[in-house]
Design an enzyme around this catalytic site. Structure first.
Site, PDB file in Angstrom:
ATOM      1  N   TYR A 146       0.843  -1.205   0.000  1.00 37.63           N
ATOM      2  CA  TYR A 146       0.000   0.000   0.000  1.00 37.63           C
ATOM      3  C   TYR A 146       0.878   1.255   0.000  1.00 37.63           C
ATOM      4  CZ  TYR A 146      -3.509   3.385   1.579  1.00 37.63           C
ATOM      5  OH  TYR A 146      -4.338   4.482   1.701  1.00 37.63           O
ATOM      6  N   LYS A 150       1.056   3.907  -3.127  1.00 36.56           N
ATOM      7  CA  LYS A 150       0.661   5.309  -2.978  1.00 36.56           C
ATOM      8  C   LYS A 150       1.825   6.248  -3.290  1.00 36.56           C
ATOM      9  CE  LYS A 150      -3.600   4.516  -1.933  1.00 36.56           C
ATOM     10  NZ  LYS A 150      -4.679   4.834  -2.904  1.00 36.56           N
TER      11      LYS A 150
END
Length: 249
Positions: A146, A150
């Site tokens: 994650y 991002k």
């Protein structure tokens, strides 16, 4: 004059649904995409002039079919779809790592490429807003792919802004901080976690889904018509507060 069209991924609930509602209030016709068909239909039914599409954004053919069905190139694209699976790097499986990257980063590219191509062919300007995270700026334990996705999305946004600016397409990122909603709702259901995290934010409150929606619609508006390639951090100054977390004698 026909309404402008906003295409919003990951819009069955949480931040995506809040963005959809804000776009609707700003006069957009809505195309809502998600893999959660039941929740997506409920969100769509609650908003005027909204159409729901059950769609896997990592599948370019499915995305192309949605755009063909719409018959109009979206003037606004919000790449909000994302998943997270908390696990240490030594424990997460390669399959899960790849799946998170595929949805959180590659999926945003797949949809953006097709929308930007449509805007180019139609000779129309447009705005793309990618939803990243402060986790892409300063990672935390257990966020594995994650955090990587991002961070990649923030940099991909900059590249899109460079390559597509001459087409009249502005591309920006919104990076939420501690948001009381969306995929973090379960985290803040814990009273202790909620108190500690609220105290850590200089504004002394958790962010709201509406705070993110307002940031997105600002970047999509004429008031931001000279802003492109920017990462708008919406975190109550949290990412600037590191030294405040360490007491001084």
């Amino acid at each position: 004059m026909p309404k402008k069209l906003a295409l919003i991924t990951g819009s069955s609930g949480g931040i995506g649904a809040a963005i959809a509602a804000a776009a609707s209030r700003d006069g957009y016709r809505l195309a809502l995409l998600d893999v959660n068909a039941a929740a997506l239909q409920a969100t769509s039914a609650s908003l005027p002039d909204a159409t729901a599409f059950t769609c896997d954004i990592t599948d370019a053919a499915q995305v192309a079919q949605v755009l063909q069905t719409l018959g109009q190139v979206p003037e606004l694209l919000v790449n909000n779809a994302g998943i997270v699976k908390f696990a240490p790097l030594l424990d997460i499986t390669v399959q899960d790592f790849r799946r998170i990257l595929d949805i959180d980063l590659t999926g945003a590219f797949v949809v953006s490429q097709q929308v930007a191509s449509g805007l180019r062919d139609a000779g129309k300007p447009g705005s793309i807003v990618n939803i990243a995270s402060i986790g892409g700026i300063t990672p935390s334990f257990g966020t594995n792919a994650y955090a990587a996705a991002k961070a990649g999305l923030i940099k991909l946004t900059e590249l899109m802004a460079l390559e597509w600016g001459a087409l009249g397409i502005r591309v920006n990122t919104v990076s939420p901080g501690f948001i009381d909603g969306g995929m973090s709702a379960a985290v803040y259901a814990n009273a202790s976690t909620r108190a500690v995290r609220t105290a850590a934010v200089p504004l002394k409150r958790l962010g709201l889904e509406q705070d993110i929606a307002d940031a997105v619609l600002f970047l999509a508006s004429e008031k931001a018509n000279y802003i492109s390639g920017h990462n708008l951090v919406v975190d109550g100054a949290l990412t600037h507060s590191l030294l405040n977390q360490i007491p001084r004698e």
